[in-house]
Design an enzyme around this catalytic site. Structure first.
Site, PDB file in Angstrom:
ATOM      1  N   GLU A 328      47.134  40.061  37.713  1.00 30.65           N
ATOM      2  CA  GLU A 328      45.782  40.599  37.530  1.00 30.65           C
ATOM      3  C   GLU A 328      45.220  40.968  38.898  1.00 30.65           C
ATOM      4  OE1 GLU A 328      42.925  37.980  35.653  1.00 30.65           O
ATOM      5  OE2 GLU A 328      41.296  39.438  35.886  1.00 30.65           O
ATOM      6  N   ASN A 385      40.543  44.735  35.746  1.00 35.37           N
ATOM      7  CA  ASN A 385      39.250  44.451  35.110  1.00 35.37           C
ATOM      8  C   ASN A 385      38.411  45.722  35.033  1.00 35.37           C
ATOM      9  OD1 ASN A 385      39.084  41.392  34.756  1.00 35.37           O
ATOM     10  ND2 ASN A 385      39.826  41.628  36.863  1.00 35.37           N
ATOM     11  N   GLU A 419      41.389  45.002  31.189  1.00 32.93           N
ATOM     12  CA  GLU A 419      40.715  43.804  30.694  1.00 32.93           C
ATOM     13  C   GLU A 419      39.248  44.107  30.418  1.00 32.93           C
ATOM     14  OE1 GLU A 419      41.327  40.208  32.842  1.00 32.93           O
ATOM     15  OE2 GLU A 419      43.513  40.358  32.716  1.00 32.93           O
ATOM     16  N   ASP A 447      39.129  39.752  27.596  1.00 31.10           N
ATOM     17  CA  ASP A 447      38.989  38.798  28.696  1.00 31.10           C
ATOM     18  C   ASP A 447      37.957  37.724  28.350  1.00 31.10           C
ATOM     19  OD1 ASP A 447      39.409  37.721  31.178  1.00 31.10           O
ATOM     20  OD2 ASP A 447      38.516  39.379  32.315  1.00 31.10           O
ATOM     21  N   GLU A 504      43.753  31.084  30.621  1.00 32.20           N
ATOM     22  CA  GLU A 504      43.263  31.360  31.982  1.00 32.20           C
ATOM     23  C   GLU A 504      42.725  30.111  32.636  1.00 32.20           C
ATOM     24  OE1 GLU A 504      41.140  35.254  33.284  1.00 32.20           O
ATOM     25  OE2 GLU A 504      40.170  34.456  31.499  1.00 32.20           O
TER      26      GLU A 504
HETATM   27  P1  C2E Z   1      37.977  37.051  35.672  1.00 32.04           P
HETATM   28  O1  C2E Z   1      38.393  38.407  35.234  1.00 32.04           O
HETATM   29  O2  C2E Z   1      37.839  36.021  34.607  1.00 32.04           O
HETATM   30  O3  C2E Z   1      39.036  36.589  36.761  1.00 32.04           O
HETATM   31  C1  C2E Z   1      39.519  35.286  36.839  1.00 32.04           C
HETATM   32  C2  C2E Z   1      38.780  34.503  37.858  1.00 32.04           C
HETATM   33  O4  C2E Z   1      39.181  33.144  37.783  1.00 32.04           O
HETATM   34  C3  C2E Z   1      39.084  34.955  39.278  1.00 32.04           C
HETATM   35  O5  C2E Z   1      37.901  34.745  40.049  1.00 32.04           O
HETATM   36  C4  C2E Z   1      40.161  33.960  39.700  1.00 32.04           C
HETATM   37  O6  C2E Z   1      40.247  33.804  41.095  1.00 32.04           O
HETATM   38  C5  C2E Z   1      39.653  32.706  39.039  1.00 32.04           C
HETATM   39  N1  C2E Z   1      40.724  31.738  38.767  1.00 32.04           N
HETATM   40  C6  C2E Z   1      42.018  31.977  38.480  1.00 32.04           C
HETATM   41  N2  C2E Z   1      42.688  30.837  38.236  1.00 32.04           N
HETATM   42  C7  C2E Z   1      41.793  29.836  38.335  1.00 32.04           C
HETATM   43  C8  C2E Z   1      41.869  28.406  38.177  1.00 32.04           C
HETATM   44  O7  C2E Z   1      42.908  27.817  37.892  1.00 32.04           O
HETATM   45  N3  C2E Z   1      40.722  27.698  38.352  1.00 32.04           N
HETATM   46  C9  C2E Z   1      39.534  28.295  38.673  1.00 32.04           C
HETATM   47  N4  C2E Z   1      38.455  27.540  38.840  1.00 32.04           N
HETATM   48  N5  C2E Z   1      39.420  29.652  38.819  1.00 32.04           N
HETATM   49  C10 C2E Z   1      40.540  30.409  38.652  1.00 32.04           C
HETATM   50  P2  C2E Z   1      37.369  35.852  41.029  1.00 32.04           P
HETATM   51  O8  C2E Z   1      38.506  36.536  41.718  1.00 32.04           O
HETATM   52  O9  C2E Z   1      36.317  35.194  41.863  1.00 32.04           O
HETATM   53  O10 C2E Z   1      36.724  36.905  40.080  1.00 32.04           O
HETATM   54  C11 C2E Z   1      35.578  36.605  39.369  1.00 32.04           C
HETATM   55  C12 C2E Z   1      35.268  37.679  38.372  1.00 32.04           C
HETATM   56  O11 C2E Z   1      34.870  38.890  39.004  1.00 32.04           O
HETATM   57  C13 C2E Z   1      36.454  38.057  37.508  1.00 32.04           C
HETATM   58  O12 C2E Z   1      36.584  37.120  36.478  1.00 32.04           O
HETATM   59  C14 C2E Z   1      36.044  39.427  37.018  1.00 32.04           C
HETATM   60  O13 C2E Z   1      35.179  39.314  35.926  1.00 32.04           O
HETATM   61  C15 C2E Z   1      35.277  39.985  38.202  1.00 32.04           C
HETATM   62  N6  C2E Z   1      36.124  40.904  38.951  1.00 32.04           N
HETATM   63  C16 C2E Z   1      37.029  40.650  39.921  1.00 32.04           C
HETATM   64  N7  C2E Z   1      37.600  41.794  40.348  1.00 32.04           N
HETATM   65  C17 C2E Z   1      37.067  42.795  39.604  1.00 32.04           C
HETATM   66  C18 C2E Z   1      37.259  44.232  39.553  1.00 32.04           C
HETATM   67  O14 C2E Z   1      38.061  44.830  40.269  1.00 32.04           O
HETATM   68  N8  C2E Z   1      36.492  44.934  38.652  1.00 32.04           N
HETATM   69  C19 C2E Z   1      35.599  44.309  37.830  1.00 32.04           C
HETATM   70  N9  C2E Z   1      34.894  45.042  36.967  1.00 32.04           N
HETATM   71  N10 C2E Z   1      35.408  42.965  37.836  1.00 32.04           N
HETATM   72  C20 C2E Z   1      36.136  42.233  38.720  1.00 32.04           C
HETATM   73 CA    CA Z   2      39.886  39.297  34.131  1.00 29.93          CA
HETATM   74 CA    CA Z   3      38.791  35.977  32.630  1.00 32.08          CA
END
Ligand code: C2E
Ligand code: CA
Ligand code: CA
Length: 541
Positions: A328, A385, A419, A447, A504
């Site tokens: 992802e 995403n 997603e 998602d 996830e």
């Molecule tokens: P998401 O799509 O649900 O992405 C998963 C988030 O969970 C990611 O946070 C990831 O680093 C985190 N994560 C993965 N495994 C674990 C785990 O075992 N434990 C915990 N506590 N967290 C875990 P991240 O990278 O901070 O991203 C947060 C959100 O920001 C994402 O949630 C997504 O909704 C958004 N996002 C990130 N990149 C993009 C993008 O390019 N475009 C858009 N539209 N949204 C994005």
């Molecule tokens: Ca996601």
């Molecule tokens: Ca997610």
């Protein structure tokens, strides 16, 4: 907001509101309405604030007051004939119907000066104090409760009161998916949970999706928010809710009911901006927060963007084999002045300011290029995403862009999975666009399933190829039997619909056996790998 006693001013029947001094058989006249003035010749200046004896005669009023008090205590209402004194000092016979105003203010009684007014009066008191759908207090009534508590706190009562303004997250999209009576049933279920935690006399409902609670017990509020975390079964489907509660404390956040209420609303809005789902205190930092949002927006708008941005990729692992299923793409960005900022903070700002289109296009293009160079056409997939606006903006043809870039990167469309969160599908245009994306051969993942609300019935209608169980469902699946049962049903249904299921946010080894046993296909989480540079992604763990 005017106090609830003001609502009686408009009634066509003569009204007196009595303020009892508990125990000693005396009462003062709290207020009278215009109809009473017209009917009796008394005016407010001569009665309000004076002992009831002025109206009921010095001699007999103790007895009458005690009788009324007893009637209210045992039956909640009283009626009977009463000798009153006219302004000129003559005795006159009145038929009185009396009802308590609210349980929170048991010392205030409403008197209707009309013999047949009893039932009408009780109904009217109900109507101004109780909201019909939930049976909770009306907004006016609950603000009145708050004003009372503030007054008592001013007089030294401890502990100090606070008010919570609770807003159900994503209620609008939930509402659009459910028939009205199911929504009402859901609201009643929530009201019951609130009553269980704080009782019926200090909680109110404000249409369409907000609740107000006056309390001095933070623990009870936490209990209410926890209660939102359970599953609600309505209209044949399971709904998961979260709520954002803004909390204002007397006297620091406001010295009057109105000030406290305003602060609680601001705290809720700030809480929503910070992602919602939880209890948020009002702090006088709104100005600083607004400034930060403005600087983030400026940074995203900067012509130099994507300077400071890069992508990380988090592996998804096939549970049965430990092999790489896909990755992802997750955006990272460091603001020139503020430093690294979480996408959870800047993506919502980009969405609100319509900057997400440009950012999303950059993410898709960059991810497809990098991924194509590393994996090419293979059975490994790339998840990207997507925000709703990217699908709604007609000037950017998002799917055509993704398809041509995937092709240029040497990928087949089914390797690319977009997603979308479940809530997005409640918008018909997004749903239709998702159908088109699916038809063009791209994969669609739902998602964060289980994070906000989740409808099993809805699942059957979505053009998805993958279901991602939110961290909140994966968490505790080893210990929580109820949660495990929910996950099992979801997995079974998703499989029946031909979707693959990804768990996830899985952090611990002991979550893996139950997830495997329930039939989860893939796992994404710190237990296997954090988001990393694409070059470092392993093929097997
Ligand atoms: P998401 O799509 O649900 O992405 C998963 C988030 O969970 C990611 O946070 C990831 O680093 C985190 N994560 C993965 N495994 C674990 C785990 O075992 N434990 C915990 N506590 N967290 C875990 P991240 O990278 O901070 O991203 C947060 C959100 O920001 C994402 O949630 C997504 O909704 C958004 N996002 C990130 N990149 C993009 C993008 O390019 N475009 C858009 N539209 N949204 C994005
Ligand atoms: Ca996601
Ligand atoms: Ca997610």
């Amino acid at each position: 907001m005017p106090p609830i006693t003001d609502l009686f001013q408009r009634l066509p029947m003569g009204i007196v509101i009595l303020d009892f001094a508990p125990g000693d058989g005396t009462a003062r006249i709290h207020s009278i309405n215009q109809a009473f003035e017209v009917a009796t010749g008394w005016n407010a200046a001569r009665l309000v604030g004076h002992p009831a004896g002025v109206l009921l005669g010095e001699q007999g009023h103790h007895l009458v007051i005690r009788q009324i008090h007893q009637g209210l205590a045992t039956a909640g209402q009283w009626s009977g004939s009463v000798v009153v004194t006219t302004p000129s000092g003559q005795p006159a016979l009145h038929d009185w119907a009396v009802a308590t105003l609210s349980a929170e203010q048991p010392n205030l009684a409403v008197v209707a000066v009309q013999s047949n007014a009893g039932a009408q009066l009780v109904e009217f008191v109900q109507r101004v104090t109780r909201e019909p759908i939930t049976g909770l207090l009306t907004k006016t009534a609950v603000v009145d409760v708050l004003a009372q508590r503030v007054r008592r706190a001013d007089q030294g009562e401890r502990p100090y009161p606070m008010v919570a303004h609770i807003d159900i997250d994503r209620f609008a999209s939930l509402r659009s998916l459910m028939p009205n009576e199911a929504v009402d049933r859901l609201l009643r279920m929530i009201a019951e949970l609130i009553i269980q935690a704080v009782g019926p006399d200090c909680a109110g409902y404000v249409e369409p999706d907000r609740f107000l609670i006056v309390t001095n017990d933070l623990h009870a509020l936490e209990q209410v928010l926890d209660a939102f975390g359970r599953r609600f079964d309505v209209a044949g489907s399971s709904v998961y809710l979260t709520a954002t509660a803004g909390l204002a404390l007397y006297p620091g956040d406001g010295r009057t009911a109105d000030e406290l209420l305003r602060a609680a609303v601001v705290a809720t809005q700030d809480g929503k901006r910070a992602g919602g789902d939880g209890l948020f205190f009002y702090h006088e930092t709104s100005a600083a927060r607004i400034e930060r949002i403005r600087r983030i927006e400026d940074g995203l708008r900067d012509p130099n963007w994507p300077s400071g941005a890069h992508l990380l990729f988090q592996p998804k692992i096939i549970l049965a084999t430990g092999r790489l299923a896909g990755v992802e793409a997750l955006l990272r960005w460091s603001h020139p002045v503020l430093g690294p900022i979480s996408p959870s903070e800047f993506i919502p700002i980009a969405e609100q300011t319509r900057l997400i289109g440009r950012i999303g296009s950059w993410v898709a293009e960059t991810a497809l290029n990098q991924f194509g160079r590393r994996f090419g056409a293979s059975d490994i997939s790339l998840c990207i995403n997507v925000s709703p606006q990217q699908l709604l903006e007609s000037n950017t043809d998002f799917d055509a862009q993704v398809l041509s870039q995937a092709d240029a990167a040497g990928l087949v469309p089914s390797q690319v999975i977009l997603e979308l969160t479940e809530g997005m599908f409640s918008d018909r245009t997004v749903l239709a666009r998702a159908g088109q994306l699916r038809a063009s051969g791209l994969g669609i993942a739902i998602d964060d399933f289980g994070r906000e609300y989740s409808s099993l019935a809805l699942l059957t209608q979505l053009p998805a190829t993958k279901l991602k169980l939110d961290k909140s469902l994966s968490d505790g699946v080893a210990l929580d039997v109820r949660k495990a049962r929910v996950v099992r049903r979801v997995v079974d249904l998703a499989h029946d619909l031909g979707m693959r299921v990804v768990a996830e946010g899985v952090e611990h080894q002991d979550q893996l056996p139950p997830l495997a046993e329930m039939g989860c296909d893939e796992v994404q989480g710190y237990v296997f790998a954090r988001p990393m540079a694409l070059a470092e992604v392993p093929l097997v763990v």
